[in-house]
Design a protein around this motif. Structure first.
Motif, short mmCIF file in Angstrom:
data_model
loop_
_atom_site.label_atom_id
_atom_site.label_comp_id
_atom_site.label_asym_id
_atom_site.label_seq_id
_atom_site.Cartn_x
_atom_site.Cartn_y
_atom_site.Cartn_z
N ASP A 52 1.05 -1.00 -0.05
CA ASP A 52 0.00 0.06 0.07
C ASP A 52 1.03 1.25 0.03
O ASP A 52 1.61 1.54 0.99
CB ASP A 52 -0.87 0.08 1.47
N HIS A 90 0.24 4.30 -0.15
CA HIS A 90 -0.30 5.78 0.18
C HIS A 90 -1.42 5.78 1.26
O HIS A 90 -2.48 5.19 1.13
CB HIS A 90 -1.09 6.53 -0.86
N THR A 91 -0.93 5.76 2.51
CA THR A 91 -1.72 5.79 3.67
C THR A 91 -1.42 6.81 4.37
O THR A 91 -0.71 7.65 4.47
CB THR A 91 -1.63 4.29 4.44
N HIS A 92 -2.80 7.32 5.24
CA HIS A 92 -2.71 8.07 6.45
C HIS A 92 -2.87 7.60 7.64
O HIS A 92 -4.19 7.45 8.15
CB HIS A 92 -3.69 9.42 6.08
N LEU A 93 -2.06 6.77 8.01
CA LEU A 93 -2.22 5.73 9.07
C LEU A 93 -2.41 6.54 10.75
O LEU A 93 -3.28 5.69 11.13
CB LEU A 93 -1.04 5.02 9.44
N GLU A 101 -5.26 -0.55 12.86
CA GLU A 101 -5.43 -0.48 11.37
C GLU A 101 -4.34 -1.35 10.67
O GLU A 101 -4.73 -1.97 9.50
CB GLU A 101 -5.11 0.97 10.86
N MET A 130 -4.98 -4.37 7.96
CA MET A 130 -4.21 -4.51 6.80
C MET A 130 -3.81 -5.85 6.60
O MET A 130 -3.86 -6.22 5.29
CB MET A 130 -3.32 -3.14 6.52
N THR A 161 -1.97 -7.31 3.16
CA THR A 161 -0.93 -6.19 2.83
C THR A 161 0.46 -6.61 3.79
O THR A 161 0.20 -7.11 4.92
CB THR A 161 -1.51 -5.06 3.43
N VAL A 208 3.62 -1.24 3.95
CA VAL A 208 2.71 0.24 3.98
C VAL A 208 3.60 1.52 3.80
O VAL A 208 4.61 1.42 4.83
CB VAL A 208 1.79 0.54 4.83
N ALA A 229 3.47 5.34 5.04
CA ALA A 229 2.59 5.91 6.21
C ALA A 229 3.01 7.56 6.31
O ALA A 229 4.24 7.53 6.61
CB ALA A 229 2.53 5.20 7.54
#
Length: 216
Positions: free
Chosen positions: A80, A82-85, A136, A140, A145, A148, A150
């Motif tokens: 992944d 592109h995450t805003h964890l 989260e 995932m 996943t 990531v 983040a």
């Protein structure tokens, strides 16, 4: 002695074999599936994949620990990018306004959007942010996943951004590989409203050197 693992019993083994170049068009559907496959891993690297009848009879495979997946699909993990964890709490009010037809600009003017999350993240402790992010990450992982990216970017001040980056550093390998990104210029915080250039100067002069010094 090498550390060996034989993964066997896969109904399908997806190799995604190819040139390594980005796939387009019909190539996206070519998963290079091996029916009734097996995989040999040695010292953390995949060294052999193929039909179970061949892989399981390799000399190294006969000396390996076995993981029988009992007819499941074996595939590479998702990445992944592109995450805003770290967000402290979901924007449920924003969602309600969106489904009622209000625009993003109207939501922001009402105190929602990024500004809403900034307020919540600034109030949240490091332990609270870590617990939220860990939940989260396990969700995932349960969906396949393994890696990531983040971002920080929901505190927008030195103390908060460093706190978020420390949380991300503490989560490495729990349970996923995490690639942190400093996103200090995600938005202009309220204390710099109307002074975007001054905020960029602040990031360059104070926040980025602190991030670099702490190797976050």
């Amino acid at each position: 002695m090498p550390n060996r693992l034989l993964v066997r019993g896969a109904r399908q083994l997806l190799t995604l074999r190819g040139s390594g170049a980005p796939r387009r068009g019909a190539e996206l559907g070519d998963l290079s599936i091996i029916e009734n496959g097996a995989m040999l891993v040695e010292n953390g690297r995949v060294t052999a994949v193929g039909p179970a009848s061949r892989i399981e009879n390799l000399t190294a495979a006969r000396r390996a620990e076995e993981l029988h997946v009992r007819g499941r699909v074996v595939m590479p993990g998702f990445i992944d990018s592109h995450t805003h964890l770290l967000y402290a709490a979901p924007r449920l009010d924003d969602f309600a306004m969106r489904i009622s037809g209000r625009s993003y600009e109207e939501i922001a003017a009402a105190g929602g959007g990024i500004a809403s999350t900034v307020r919540k993240v600034r109030r949240a402790s490091q332990s609270t942010l870590r617990a939220q992010a860990l939940r989260e990450l396990w969700r995932m992982a349960s969906c396949g996943t393994t890696t990531v990216e983040a971002k920080s970017g929901y505190a927008l001040d030195a103390a908060g951004e460093l706190r978020c980056l420390r949380v991300l550093a503490s989560l490495e390998g729990e349970p996923l590989e995490i690639l942190p990104t400093f996103l200090g210029a995600h938005a202009v915080p309220p204390e710099f409203e109307g002074r975007a250039d001054a905020y960029i100067d602040y990031l360059i002069a104070e926040v980025m050197p602190a991030v670099a010094a702490k190797k976050l």
